[in-house]
Design an enzyme around this catalytic site. Structure first.
Site, mmCIF file in Angstrom:
data_model
loop_
_atom_site.group_PDB
_atom_site.id
_atom_site.type_symbol
_atom_site.label_atom_id
_atom_site.label_comp_id
_atom_site.label_asym_id
_atom_site.label_seq_id
_atom_site.Cartn_x
_atom_site.Cartn_y
_atom_site.Cartn_z
ATOM 1 N N ILE A 124 12.699 -21.321 4.072
ATOM 2 C CA ILE A 124 13.175 -20.417 3.026
ATOM 3 C C ILE A 124 12.427 -20.653 1.719
ATOM 4 O O ILE A 124 12.107 -19.711 0.990
ATOM 5 C CB ILE A 124 14.694 -20.574 2.841
ATOM 6 C CG1 ILE A 124 15.418 -19.968 4.052
ATOM 7 C CG2 ILE A 124 15.171 -19.921 1.543
ATOM 8 C CD1 ILE A 124 16.925 -20.115 4.034
ATOM 9 N N GLU A 125 12.110 -21.903 1.427
ATOM 10 C CA GLU A 125 11.421 -22.207 0.174
ATOM 11 C C GLU A 125 10.017 -21.624 0.137
ATOM 12 O O GLU A 125 9.632 -20.992 -0.862
ATOM 13 C CB GLU A 125 11.357 -23.725 -0.032
ATOM 14 C CG GLU A 125 12.672 -24.382 -0.373
ATOM 15 C CD GLU A 125 13.155 -24.052 -1.774
ATOM 16 O OE1 GLU A 125 12.369 -23.499 -2.573
ATOM 17 O OE2 GLU A 125 14.330 -24.341 -2.071
ATOM 18 N N THR A 126 9.231 -21.832 1.188
ATOM 19 C CA THR A 126 7.806 -21.466 1.112
ATOM 20 C C THR A 126 7.245 -20.829 2.374
ATOM 21 O O THR A 126 6.028 -20.740 2.514
ATOM 22 C CB THR A 126 6.950 -22.717 0.806
ATOM 23 O OG1 THR A 126 7.104 -23.667 1.882
ATOM 24 C CG2 THR A 126 7.349 -23.360 -0.502
ATOM 25 N N TYR A 316 21.660 -18.935 -1.375
ATOM 26 C CA TYR A 316 20.619 -19.819 -0.826
ATOM 27 C C TYR A 316 21.210 -20.774 0.199
ATOM 28 O O TYR A 316 20.695 -20.899 1.326
ATOM 29 C CB TYR A 316 19.957 -20.605 -1.957
ATOM 30 C CG TYR A 316 18.972 -21.640 -1.479
ATOM 31 C CD1 TYR A 316 17.640 -21.320 -1.279
ATOM 32 C CD2 TYR A 316 19.388 -22.949 -1.215
ATOM 33 C CE1 TYR A 316 16.727 -22.269 -0.827
ATOM 34 C CE2 TYR A 316 18.478 -23.902 -0.758
ATOM 35 C CZ TYR A 316 17.164 -23.558 -0.572
ATOM 36 O OH TYR A 316 16.275 -24.492 -0.113
#
Length: 338
Positions: A124-126, A316
């Site tokens: 999800i971050e990158t 998130y």
């Protein structure tokens, strides 16, 4: 365009630019005070700090991207969820898990954090390193420290941590690149998080959150463990509730009430939790297919709270939990098909 018109437009553009973007950060009193504090508190060489700050550039793009998002009540959890829990990202997650299975298994054994949670966060971050950001971290943190009053204290602290990190790693601050918020590497750690919780998980003698998936994996697991992750504890449950119960139980990001107190506040759910289990109640605004607004309610444990310490957004943390479940469900079939 005539030369006169070009000149006029150039003068107007210059007039609209912040003064420091024309004269440089070193001309500002607050920057000089920051340098004095870094010299006094951390023994930096003044000349080195001045050289670094002389190279820093104000970023109007960073300041614009940091503006507050739309109000929470107008957001749509279903839209957010679909953005991240989708076939391409799940496929990439399975491939990342397969490629990094040894490091993930070791992290799970050492820190108690399931492999799928670590994979979900990095995904999800990158998107597993595909989107790490290309902003110079020096420019980002200088801009947000001195030109973004909304969170100036937080970013001043992170700027301090960043310069300490650069010195510790014997690196030039201009060499770091990351997100428009100052986060770095596959797991998007802020500089302070790198210094406190990042680990050299591949054993090569240095921490590299951009080039070493193993370091990223170990660092995510270490962060969650340091923020209360409990081995084997469930994470999140669907419940029935209302806004009054959410308000009564305090919102926030910590599992600071008990399951019995949540039941007493009107939460409805047959959950496999002891009555004294610490929990938090969250709400997720949605917009149905017919345009009708509504809310979903969930009970999170200390493990959900640990994810919220990574990113304070309910959206998130819920997306990480559901993405992890999708990866866990998909992986046996993916391995069997190999």
């Amino acid at each position: 365009m005539t030369n006169r018109r070009r000149l006029l437009l150039g003068l107007l553009a210059g007039a609209c630019m912040p003064a420091h973007s024309r004269t440089g950060y070193l001309s500002r009193d607050e920057v000089q005070q920051f340098i004095e504090a870094m010299v006094a508190s951390h023994g930096f060489e003044r000349g080195r700090l001045e050289r670094w700050l002389r190279e820093a550039r104000y970023s109007a793009t960073v300041e614009r991207l940091m503006q507050p998002p739309i109000p929470f009540a107008q957001r749509n959890w279903l839209e957010y969820r679909n953005r991240y829990i989708e076939p391409a990202r799940i496929d990439a997650g399975i491939a990342f898990w397969r490629a990094q299975r040894a490091a993930l298994a070791r992290a799970e054994d050492q820190f108690g954090v399931p492999a799928e949670i670590i994979v979900a966060i990095i995904g999800i971050e990158t998107f597993f390193g595909r989107i790490t950001g290309n902003f110079r971290t020096l420019d980002v943190l200088t801009t947000l420290t001195f030109d973004y009053p909304r969170r100036a204290d937080f970013y001043r602290s992170e700027f301090e941590e960043f310069l300490l990190l650069a010195r510790e790693q014997k690196a030039e601050p201009t060499s770091f690149r990351g997100s428009f918020a100052g986060a770095i590497g596959l797991p998007q750690f802020m500089p302070g998080s790198i210094r406190r919780w990042a680990v050299d998980f591949d054993g090569d003698g240095r921490i590299d959150l951009l080039g070493s998936p193993a370091d990223a994996i170990g660092s995510v697991a270490n962060f969650l463990a340091a923020h209360g992750w409990q081995r084997g504890q469930p994470i999140l449950f669907d419940v029935e509730s209302d806004d009054a119960a959410v308000d009564a139980l305090g919102r926030g990001i910590d599992a600071s009430t008990s399951w019995s107190s949540a039941l007493a506040a009107g939460v409805v759910g047959d959950l496999p939790l002891a009555l004294d289990t610490p929990v938090l109640l969250i709400d997720l605004p949605i917009v149905a297919a017919d345009g009708e607004p509504g809310r979903l309610y969930r009970i999170g444990t200390v493990n959900f709270s640990a994810i919220l310490h990574y990113n304070r957004s309910y959206f998130y943390a819920a997306a990480v939990t559901e993405f992890a479940a999708a990866l866990r469900d998909r992986r046996p079939a993916a391995e069997a098909a190999r």
